[in-house]
Design an enzyme around this catalytic site. Sequence first.
Site, PDB file in Angstrom:
ATOM      1  N   ALA A 164       2.983  -0.325   9.039  1.00  0.00           N
ATOM      2  CA  ALA A 164       4.112  -1.201   9.364  1.00  0.00           C
ATOM      3  C   ALA A 164       3.944  -2.554   8.667  1.00  0.00           C
ATOM      4  O   ALA A 164       4.904  -3.120   8.134  1.00  0.00           O
ATOM      5  CB  ALA A 164       4.209  -1.387  10.879  1.00  0.00           C
ATOM      6  N   SER A 165       2.713  -3.044   8.642  1.00  0.00           N
ATOM      7  CA  SER A 165       2.485  -4.355   8.002  1.00  0.00           C
ATOM      8  C   SER A 165       2.740  -4.275   6.501  1.00  0.00           C
ATOM      9  O   SER A 165       3.310  -5.194   5.899  1.00  0.00           O
ATOM     10  CB  SER A 165       1.068  -4.866   8.294  1.00  0.00           C
ATOM     11  N   LYS A 166       2.360  -3.166   5.887  1.00  0.00           N
ATOM     12  CA  LYS A 166       2.534  -3.051   4.437  1.00  0.00           C
ATOM     13  C   LYS A 166       3.996  -2.758   4.062  1.00  0.00           C
ATOM     14  O   LYS A 166       4.452  -3.132   2.976  1.00  0.00           O
ATOM     15  CB  LYS A 166       1.592  -1.984   3.879  1.00  0.00           C
TER      16      LYS A 166
ATOM     17  N   TYR B  68      -1.104  -0.774  10.327  1.00  0.00           N
ATOM     18  CA  TYR B  68      -1.345  -1.097   8.918  1.00  0.00           C
ATOM     19  C   TYR B  68      -0.128  -0.725   8.065  1.00  0.00           C
ATOM     20  O   TYR B  68       0.353  -1.517   7.250  1.00  0.00           O
ATOM     21  CB  TYR B  68      -2.592  -0.363   8.424  1.00  0.00           C
TER      22      TYR B  68
ATOM     23  N   SER C 106       0.867  -1.192   0.000  1.00  0.00           N
ATOM     24  CA  SER C 106       0.000   0.000   0.000  1.00  0.00           C
ATOM     25  C   SER C 106       0.894   1.230   0.000  1.00  0.00           C
ATOM     26  O   SER C 106       2.046   1.165   0.473  1.00  0.00           O
ATOM     27  CB  SER C 106      -0.854   0.005   1.279  1.00  0.00           C
TER      28      SER C 106
HETATM   29  N1  LIG Z   1      -8.760  -0.486  -1.011  1.00  0.00           N
HETATM   30  C1  LIG Z   1      -7.670   0.235  -0.894  1.00  0.00           C
HETATM   31  O1  LIG Z   1      -7.710   1.482  -0.961  1.00  0.00           O
HETATM   32  C2  LIG Z   1      -6.325  -0.414  -0.700  1.00  0.00           C
HETATM   33  C3  LIG Z   1      -5.190   0.397  -0.809  1.00  0.00           C
HETATM   34  C4  LIG Z   1      -3.955  -0.185  -0.628  1.00  0.00           C
HETATM   35  C5  LIG Z   1      -3.843  -1.534  -0.355  1.00  0.00           C
HETATM   36  N2  LIG Z   1      -4.964  -2.289  -0.251  1.00  0.00           N
HETATM   37  C6  LIG Z   1      -4.779  -3.711   0.059  1.00  0.00           C
HETATM   38  O2  LIG Z   1      -5.385  -4.494  -0.948  1.00  0.00           O
HETATM   39  C7  LIG Z   1      -5.850  -5.728  -0.386  1.00  0.00           C
HETATM   40  C8  LIG Z   1      -7.321  -5.924  -0.749  1.00  0.00           C
HETATM   41  O3  LIG Z   1      -8.069  -4.875  -0.143  1.00  0.00           O
HETATM   42  P1  LIG Z   1      -9.546  -4.468  -0.609  1.00  0.00           P
HETATM   43  O4  LIG Z   1      -9.587  -2.994  -0.612  1.00  0.00           O
HETATM   44  O5  LIG Z   1      -9.939  -5.249  -1.796  1.00  0.00           O
HETATM   45  O6  LIG Z   1     -10.342  -4.922   0.687  1.00  0.00           O
HETATM   46  P2  LIG Z   1     -11.712  -5.737   0.872  1.00  0.00           P
HETATM   47  O7  LIG Z   1     -12.034  -5.564   2.312  1.00  0.00           O
HETATM   48  O8  LIG Z   1     -12.696  -5.333  -0.151  1.00  0.00           O
HETATM   49  O9  LIG Z   1     -11.246  -7.222   0.590  1.00  0.00           O
HETATM   50  C9  LIG Z   1     -10.359  -7.883   1.441  1.00  0.00           C
HETATM   51  C10 LIG Z   1     -10.789  -9.325   1.522  1.00  0.00           C
HETATM   52  O10 LIG Z   1      -9.843 -10.003   2.380  1.00  0.00           O
HETATM   53  C11 LIG Z   1     -10.565 -10.913   3.163  1.00  0.00           C
HETATM   54  N3  LIG Z   1      -9.841 -11.245   4.368  1.00  0.00           N
HETATM   55  C12 LIG Z   1      -9.611 -10.455   5.449  1.00  0.00           C
HETATM   56  N4  LIG Z   1      -8.953 -11.133   6.395  1.00  0.00           N
HETATM   57  C13 LIG Z   1      -8.743 -12.384   5.893  1.00  0.00           C
HETATM   58  C14 LIG Z   1      -8.140 -13.547   6.406  1.00  0.00           C
HETATM   59  N5  LIG Z   1      -7.626 -13.577   7.644  1.00  0.00           N
HETATM   60  N6  LIG Z   1      -8.094 -14.656   5.622  1.00  0.00           N
HETATM   61  C15 LIG Z   1      -8.649 -14.645   4.379  1.00  0.00           C
HETATM   62  N7  LIG Z   1      -9.257 -13.581   3.865  1.00  0.00           N
HETATM   63  C16 LIG Z   1      -9.303 -12.460   4.602  1.00  0.00           C
HETATM   64  C17 LIG Z   1     -11.886 -10.192   3.472  1.00  0.00           C
HETATM   65  O11 LIG Z   1     -12.906 -11.093   3.878  1.00  0.00           O
HETATM   66  C18 LIG Z   1     -12.179  -9.500   2.162  1.00  0.00           C
HETATM   67  O12 LIG Z   1     -13.003 -10.308   1.325  1.00  0.00           O
HETATM   68  C19 LIG Z   1      -5.590  -5.630   1.114  1.00  0.00           C
HETATM   69  O13 LIG Z   1      -4.383  -6.263   1.429  1.00  0.00           O
HETATM   70  C20 LIG Z   1      -5.467  -4.133   1.346  1.00  0.00           C
HETATM   71  O14 LIG Z   1      -4.691  -3.846   2.480  1.00  0.00           O
HETATM   72  C21 LIG Z   1      -6.213  -1.766  -0.422  1.00  0.00           C
END
Ligand SMILES: NC(=O)c1ccc[n+]([C@@H]2O[C@H](COP(=O)([O-])OP(=O)(O)OC[C@H]3O[C@@H](n4cnc5c(N)ncnc54)[C@H](O)[C@@H]3O)[C@@H](O)[C@H]2O)c1
Length: 248
Positions: free
Chosen positions: A149-151, A147, A134
């Site tokens: 730190a994890s990314k 968050y 991210s």
């Molecule tokens: N949406 C954003 O703006 C954004 C920006 C940067 C990074 N990200 C990253 O992209 C990835 C996807 O995010 P998104 O926005 O599509 O989110 P989202 O919440 O729409 O989808 C995330 C999915 O991960 C699943 N999930 C959560 N914990 C889990 C676990 N322990 N085991 C299995 N599945 C699990 C959830 O049920 C969900 O379906 C994430 O890693 C997020 O940190 C998102």
Amino acid sequence: MATAVVTGAASGIGLACARLLAREGWHVVGLDVNGNVGDVLGEKLCTSSRVRSAPCDVTDEVAVETVIPDLLKGWPMLAGLVNCAGLARDIPMMDTDAGLFRQIMDVNVVGTFTVIRTCVPHMGDGGAIVNMSSVAGLRGSKGRLAYGASKAAVVNMTQVMAMELAPRDIRVNAIAPGPVETAMIQKMHSDADRRRYTGRMFMKRYARPREIAEVAYFLLSDRSSFITGEVIAADGGFLAAGLMAGDG
Ligand SMILES: NC(=O)c1ccc[n+]([C@@H]2O[C@H](COP(=O)([O-])OP(=O)(O)OC[C@H]3O[C@@H](n4cnc5c(N)ncnc54)[C@H](O)[C@@H]3O)[C@@H](O)[C@H]2O)c1
């Protein structure tokens, strides 16, 4: 013909990746802690004979190590993995307790690691792995202590894995999305947050999940055959922004 595993496949970026891969002819294994992952994928992908899914929590090592080999049985060689399962919180440092910090690290870092470690032995003749970092992992951002730190850890893990897996012809890269219009963001961003983000982005809008899936697809494909250990920002200009035209 090849198979890809996608985690977090029931929503947002993971769902968009699963859809795109299936549409492009890949066999897709979709995992998500959300028990409805089968319905979501079955309903939203019209290629169900090439899609298998199961509820699976990426923090549950035993489940990951059981479910993935099970779903891969009898299918074409595993050649791609996209780690999208993720947990985010917008919370100040002093309100972040160790339990929440651990939970976020467990899903975003250890979960990503566990899935990769399980998938690699099934990638016979090479392949490609894409991890979701991210922009919050590359810059200090409000409310993103755990968050962020994890990314940031996902970036470093991507580099180390790229080095260790290169002899097996497996490339490992990360994407650093800016804000993407998904359930995660809809829960977390207020109108004020949205103004703050778009004020720092040349493109003045949030990404659509498909726009991130296209980057993941490029990184899985042979078109990126000499890219490994890299982080590609897909952020509408967020990281590049300094003093913006129109400021003040
Ligand atoms: N949406 C954003 O703006 C954004 C920006 C940067 C990074 N990200 C990253 O992209 C990835 C996807 O995010 P998104 O926005 O599509 O989110 P989202 O919440 O729409 O989808 C995330 C999915 O991960 C699943 N999930 C959560 N914990 C889990 C676990 N322990 N085991 C299995 N599945 C699990 C959830 O049920 C969900 O379906 C994430 O890693 C997020 O940190 C998102």
